[in-house]
Design an enzyme around this catalytic site. Sequence first.
Site, mmCIF file in Angstrom:
data_model
loop_
_atom_site.group_PDB
_atom_site.id
_atom_site.type_symbol
_atom_site.label_atom_id
_atom_site.label_comp_id
_atom_site.label_asym_id
_atom_site.label_seq_id
_atom_site.Cartn_x
_atom_site.Cartn_y
_atom_site.Cartn_z
ATOM 1 N N CYS A 199 0.814 -1.226 0.000
ATOM 2 C CA CYS A 199 0.000 0.000 0.000
ATOM 3 C C CYS A 199 0.850 1.280 0.000
ATOM 4 C CB CYS A 199 -0.954 -0.005 1.191
ATOM 5 S SG CYS A 199 -0.279 -0.773 2.664
ATOM 6 N N HIS A 214 -3.103 6.205 4.474
ATOM 7 C CA HIS A 214 -1.669 6.279 4.770
ATOM 8 C C HIS A 214 -1.137 7.646 4.319
ATOM 9 C CE1 HIS A 214 -1.783 2.160 5.761
ATOM 10 N NE2 HIS A 214 -1.011 1.635 4.829
HETATM 11 N N1 LIG Z 1 -5.090 -3.523 4.198
HETATM 12 C C1 LIG Z 1 -4.253 -2.959 3.339
HETATM 13 O O1 LIG Z 1 -4.031 -1.736 3.311
HETATM 14 C C2 LIG Z 1 -3.561 -3.813 2.340
HETATM 15 C C3 LIG Z 1 -2.852 -3.202 1.337
HETATM 16 C C4 LIG Z 1 -2.182 -3.961 0.410
HETATM 17 C C5 LIG Z 1 -2.258 -5.337 0.507
HETATM 18 N N2 LIG Z 1 -2.958 -5.929 1.513
HETATM 19 C C6 LIG Z 1 -2.999 -7.402 1.551
HETATM 20 O O2 LIG Z 1 -4.319 -7.855 1.269
HETATM 21 C C7 LIG Z 1 -4.551 -9.082 1.965
HETATM 22 C C8 LIG Z 1 -5.820 -8.973 2.796
HETATM 23 O O3 LIG Z 1 -5.702 -7.898 3.704
HETATM 24 P P1 LIG Z 1 -6.950 -7.346 4.540
HETATM 25 O O4 LIG Z 1 -6.492 -6.067 5.113
HETATM 26 O O5 LIG Z 1 -8.200 -7.387 3.736
HETATM 27 O O6 LIG Z 1 -7.070 -8.467 5.710
HETATM 28 P P2 LIG Z 1 -8.340 -8.856 6.590
HETATM 29 O O7 LIG Z 1 -9.278 -7.711 6.716
HETATM 30 O O8 LIG Z 1 -7.794 -9.456 7.826
HETATM 31 O O9 LIG Z 1 -9.091 -9.995 5.728
HETATM 32 C C9 LIG Z 1 -8.481 -11.227 5.445
HETATM 33 C C10 LIG Z 1 -9.320 -11.986 4.439
HETATM 34 O O10 LIG Z 1 -8.611 -13.169 4.074
HETATM 35 C C11 LIG Z 1 -9.466 -14.290 4.279
HETATM 36 N N3 LIG Z 1 -8.674 -15.465 4.666
HETATM 37 C C12 LIG Z 1 -7.781 -15.566 5.670
HETATM 38 N N4 LIG Z 1 -7.261 -16.821 5.717
HETATM 39 C C13 LIG Z 1 -7.863 -17.521 4.732
HETATM 40 C C14 LIG Z 1 -7.777 -18.859 4.268
HETATM 41 N N5 LIG Z 1 -6.954 -19.754 4.843
HETATM 42 N N6 LIG Z 1 -8.534 -19.233 3.228
HETATM 43 C C15 LIG Z 1 -9.367 -18.351 2.629
HETATM 44 N N7 LIG Z 1 -9.511 -17.063 3.020
HETATM 45 C C16 LIG Z 1 -8.753 -16.661 4.066
HETATM 46 C C17 LIG Z 1 -10.400 -13.875 5.387
HETATM 47 O O11 LIG Z 1 -11.549 -14.687 5.358
HETATM 48 P P3 LIG Z 1 -12.340 -15.028 6.726
HETATM 49 O O12 LIG Z 1 -13.147 -13.811 7.040
HETATM 50 O O13 LIG Z 1 -13.163 -16.212 6.307
HETATM 51 O O14 LIG Z 1 -11.307 -15.331 7.751
HETATM 52 C C18 LIG Z 1 -10.669 -12.432 4.973
HETATM 53 O O15 LIG Z 1 -11.634 -12.392 3.945
HETATM 54 C C19 LIG Z 1 -3.284 -9.343 2.774
HETATM 55 O O16 LIG Z 1 -2.446 -10.174 1.988
HETATM 56 C C20 LIG Z 1 -2.659 -7.975 2.909
HETATM 57 O O17 LIG Z 1 -1.268 -8.044 3.099
HETATM 58 C C21 LIG Z 1 -3.625 -5.200 2.420
#
Ligand SMILES: NC(=O)c1ccc[n+]([C@@H]2O[C@H](COP(=O)([O-])OP(=O)(O)OC[C@H]3O[C@@H](n4cnc5c(N)ncnc54)[C@H](OP(=O)(O)O)[C@@H]3O)[C@@H](O)[C@H]2O)c1
Length: 340
Positions: free
Chosen positions: A130, A243
């Site tokens: 990000c 950010h």
């Molecule tokens: N937040 C940011 O600013 C940002 C920016 C760039 C990249 N990212 C990346 O984007 C990804 C998600 O981030 P987020 O912020 O959305 O996280 P989050 O809010 O914690 O959500 C995680 C998601 O992943 C799913 N998940 C976790 N373990 C899983 C599994 N074993 N099988 C299938 N689904 C699974 C969860 O499903 P359940 O609800 O079923 O657990 C949920 O839908 C990460 O890789 C993060 O590094 C985030």
Amino acid sequence: MGYKVVVAGATGNVGREMLNILAEREFPADEVVALASRRSLGTEVSYGDKTLKCKDIEGFDFSGYDIALFAIGSDATKQYAPIAAKAGCVVIDNSSLYRYDPEIPLVVPEVNPEAVDGYTKKNIIANPNCSTAQMVVALKPLHDRAKIKRVVVSTYQSVSGSGKEGIDELWDQTKGLYVPGQEKEPKKFTKQIAFNVIPHIDVFMEDGSTKEEWKMVAETKKIVDPSIKVTATCVRVPVFVGHSESLNIEFEEFLDEDEARDILREAPGILVVDKREDGGYVTPVECVGDYATFISRIRQDSTIENGLNLWCVSDNLRKGAALNAVQIAETLGKRCLKKG
Ligand SMILES: NC(=O)c1ccc[n+]([C@@H]2O[C@H](COP(=O)([O-])OP(=O)(O)OC[C@H]3O[C@@H](n4cnc5c(N)ncnc54)[C@H](OP(=O)(O)O)[C@@H]3O)[C@@H](O)[C@H]2O)c1
């Protein structure tokens, strides 16, 4: 005929935004499927004015789907992205798993849209970190004009960058400081995040920097130009979404601040708000829900020969993740996977 699209991680911060943005931008989808872990089977998520019920990613048959937007973290991505890619579905991944693989394009559509064409090697395209995404949107047009030698960046990163648990921890800890008996110890973060700042994101590297800082260096080189030197300090701050970054940029040749302002005003994905008066700049709360990367406080750095300082703010769940992923899908559609 439109695309058949999968959103994996549809219950997460990024996944929900991906669904919102697909609907807002009227991405030409005939079908959108929401996937998450088994824990979320049947959970309802919004896609425009429709409600989708989440399916379990385990055992899901990706064949027949054109594009899968992944936001499920590196471990689950390692398990499921190769399955989707093998089934002929192009994966656009938000985790850091594939970003540094030379056979996988790392794309910010305002900066290196042509890199999308390289998806064919593994059927996977990576989305940057990000903090990198918003920074390179700002750097690229300036680099094209005056060639950047070095960037010193300090970030002020919101808690939503660390997922749902990060948001909950800031909320609960803040409340806990006022309500006796509801105090919350740090769990997701290494120190108290409420009313505090933490100069540590992701794991420590051997040289004393953190992995988040290393990502900004490596990703800027891959996306913009390997010759640009970047040194970063990444800091978590008690902001829910958005950010911010302070950038000090050193160029090969002189670039006047007024010219830089004009270049940035014309650049794709950027909105300049730079009034040099009280409130004449953008803060994170104002950028939430927006697509733009906002640039303020553009000024000469008189301590070096060819230097500029600026302030860069963006919605990390949008340009930093979901919007960039949808823009990659749009670019892929225009350049490679034409439909209709
Ligand atoms: N937040 C940011 O600013 C940002 C920016 C760039 C990249 N990212 C990346 O984007 C990804 C998600 O981030 P987020 O912020 O959305 O996280 P989050 O809010 O914690 O959500 C995680 C998601 O992943 C799913 N998940 C976790 N373990 C899983 C599994 N074993 N099988 C299938 N689904 C699974 C969860 O499903 P359940 O609800 O079923 O657990 C949920 O839908 C990460 O890789 C993060 O590094 C985030």
